[in-house]
Design a protein around this motif. Sequence first.
Motif, short mmCIF file in Angstrom:
data_model
loop_
_atom_site.label_atom_id
_atom_site.label_comp_id
_atom_site.label_asym_id
_atom_site.label_seq_id
_atom_site.Cartn_x
_atom_site.Cartn_y
_atom_site.Cartn_z
N SER A 296 18.42 -55.68 -61.38
CA SER A 296 19.69 -55.10 -60.98
C SER A 296 19.64 -54.55 -59.57
N LEU A 297 18.50 -54.00 -59.17
CA LEU A 297 18.40 -53.46 -57.81
C LEU A 297 18.01 -54.53 -56.79
N SER A 298 17.96 -55.79 -57.20
CA SER A 298 17.54 -56.89 -56.31
C SER A 298 16.16 -56.64 -55.73
N LEU A 299 15.28 -56.13 -56.56
CA LEU A 299 14.02 -55.60 -56.07
C LEU A 299 12.85 -56.52 -56.38
N GLY A 300 11.89 -56.59 -55.46
CA GLY A 300 10.62 -57.22 -55.77
C GLY A 300 10.50 -58.67 -55.38
N MET A 301 11.58 -59.30 -54.91
CA MET A 301 11.44 -60.69 -54.51
C MET A 301 11.71 -60.91 -53.03
N GLY A 302 12.09 -59.86 -52.32
CA GLY A 302 12.24 -60.00 -50.88
C GLY A 302 13.68 -60.09 -50.41
N ALA A 303 14.65 -59.99 -51.33
CA ALA A 303 16.04 -60.00 -50.89
C ALA A 303 16.31 -58.75 -50.04
N MET A 304 15.91 -57.60 -50.55
CA MET A 304 16.13 -56.36 -49.81
C MET A 304 15.24 -56.28 -48.57
N LEU A 305 14.05 -56.88 -48.68
CA LEU A 305 13.16 -56.94 -47.52
C LEU A 305 13.82 -57.76 -46.41
N THR A 306 14.35 -58.91 -46.77
CA THR A 306 14.97 -59.78 -45.77
C THR A 306 16.18 -59.08 -45.15
N TYR A 307 17.01 -58.45 -45.98
CA TYR A 307 18.15 -57.71 -45.43
C TYR A 307 17.68 -56.57 -44.53
N LEU B 7 5.77 -57.59 -60.37
CA LEU B 7 4.52 -57.83 -59.62
C LEU B 7 4.78 -57.76 -58.12
N GLY B 8 5.92 -58.29 -57.69
CA GLY B 8 6.27 -58.20 -56.28
C GLY B 8 6.40 -56.74 -55.84
N GLY B 9 7.07 -55.96 -56.68
CA GLY B 9 7.23 -54.54 -56.38
C GLY B 9 5.89 -53.82 -56.33
N LEU B 10 5.02 -54.19 -57.27
CA LEU B 10 3.68 -53.60 -57.30
C LEU B 10 2.95 -53.88 -55.99
N SER B 11 3.02 -55.14 -55.56
CA SER B 11 2.32 -55.52 -54.34
C SER B 11 2.87 -54.77 -53.11
N MET B 12 4.20 -54.62 -53.07
CA MET B 12 4.79 -53.89 -51.94
C MET B 12 4.37 -52.42 -51.96
N ALA B 13 4.32 -51.83 -53.16
CA ALA B 13 3.91 -50.43 -53.26
C ALA B 13 2.46 -50.28 -52.81
N LEU B 14 1.61 -51.23 -53.20
CA LEU B 14 0.21 -51.13 -52.80
C LEU B 14 0.05 -51.29 -51.29
N LEU B 15 0.86 -52.17 -50.70
CA LEU B 15 0.77 -52.35 -49.24
C LEU B 15 1.07 -51.03 -48.52
N VAL C 51 1.55 -51.21 -64.09
CA VAL C 51 0.36 -51.79 -64.72
C VAL C 51 0.32 -51.41 -66.21
N LEU C 52 0.63 -50.14 -66.51
CA LEU C 52 0.62 -49.72 -67.92
C LEU C 52 1.61 -50.51 -68.75
N ILE C 53 2.79 -50.73 -68.19
CA ILE C 53 3.81 -51.46 -68.94
C ILE C 53 3.35 -52.89 -69.22
N PHE C 54 2.70 -53.49 -68.24
CA PHE C 54 2.16 -54.84 -68.46
C PHE C 54 1.06 -54.84 -69.51
N LEU C 55 0.12 -53.90 -69.38
CA LEU C 55 -0.99 -53.87 -70.33
C LEU C 55 -0.49 -53.62 -71.74
N ASN C 56 0.48 -52.73 -71.83
CA ASN C 56 1.07 -52.40 -73.13
C ASN C 56 1.69 -53.63 -73.76
N LYS C 57 2.38 -54.41 -72.92
CA LYS C 57 3.05 -55.60 -73.41
C LYS C 57 2.03 -56.64 -73.91
N ILE C 58 0.97 -56.79 -73.12
CA ILE C 58 -0.05 -57.76 -73.50
C ILE C 58 -0.77 -57.29 -74.77
#
Length: 446
Positions: free
Chosen positions: A225-236, A389-397, A435-442
């Motif tokens: 919904s926030l258009s987050l994590g794939m680079g749309a907001m980055l490109t804008y 995952l995209g959002g995670l990578s941006m946060a880590l950067l 990461v927790l949400i992913f691990l929990n899901k798996i």
Amino acid sequence: MHREKWGTKLGFMLAAMGSAVGLGNIWRFSFVAGNNGGGAFLLLYLLFVLIIGIPLLLTEVSIGRKAESDVVGSFQKLAKGTPWYLTGFFGIISSFLILSFYAVVAGWAIFYFWNYINGSFFTQPAVGYEGAFGQFISHTWHPIAWTALFMILTITIVLSGVKKGIEAANKIFMPLLALILIALAVFSLSLDGASEGVKFLFQPNWSALSEPSIYIAALGQAFFSLSLGMGAMLTYGSYLRKENKLPSAALGIGLMDTFFAVISGLVIFPAVFAFGIDPSSGPPLVFITLPSIFEQMPFGGIIGLVFFFALILASLSSSVSILEVPTAYFMRVFSWTRFATSVLMGSIMFVMGIAVSLGFGIWSGVTPIGEKNILDSMDYIASNILLPLGGLSMALLVGWYFKKSEALESADLSSSSIGGFWYFIVKWMAPILIVLIFLNKIGIIF
Ligand code: PHE
Ligand code: NA
């Protein structure tokens, strides 16, 4: 090569809000909330928007503005010689996955608009709205023709340049869409049996929280919904001038987007219960519910017509931001023209969209992931996996690769009291939660 810039900060705000507000708020929010039990989902979604989404929105836009490049180039520029640029390729893959189903659903909306123009949806067709919708989406080429129309509109805006293409339309039609939604919510709440829907949306069923998939669904919805994590907001963000301040923009976009989602919930769920529709109908949910609302409303035919028109424009301002991601990248690396690049990318997405559309008809037996049809499978991979995952990578950067002072400066928070809080979220809280949400899901923890 010369890169475009927004005319004003308002131009950026309108474009970014246009990107955020779209089918995600009305169509996707409703069916995902319906599938995940309503109240508990809404609570998690709001929480994730607030503590992950809005801070990462600021992060993503900051990366773009600082690097002044596309989703791959920005990482190559800011983190030279590291594999961080792979985030950009995930973003490009996401843009293809998302727009190919987004265009199909937007095509459905255009079909509805058409049915309000010619009056055939003013009253329930003989087979009912649900039946009519089912017949339409399972037809082999009818929905594909509407998808094609939507893709052509999207490409036309992108090839004429982001700036000219979208600023103006958003100024008029976003407020209009908000007004119609508020009126619809008031009406929907007045229906007999509406209170069941209000309870469904606002009374969390706590036992739903023991289901791991609700967390990933809420996270995916926040990102989508926030258009987050794939680079749309980055490109804008990369078309922003340095002097534009970001934190208030990120907050404004986030709140606006959330407002549209909650209001949509107040339109859809009271009506779902009043009309005895199954809240877990999946992607068709709003397309079954909305025409029933319009049928009951005074002047419903006209309101339906204006509503679908505004929804189509809201979808266009989102689809444009999705197509812009690969367009900006391929234009730069191959020095292709904006025209050729957007036509080529859009055409590939359209071909993928054909598969999505057939997934509701002759290919309905094709289930790439579990029981999920083609749309649900592509949506799951993109929204619930690649975007976070995209959002995670941006946060880590920004949290770990940048120096703290550099991170704060990139987000215009150097001299602000909330800087430390934002930095803590970006460095620790958001990555750990994702990461927790992913691990929990798996199924690895809890
Ligand atoms: N945020 C848009 C919507 O809610 C969809 C979107 C997703 C746009 C990802 C850009 C990137 O409709
Ligand atoms: Na949205």
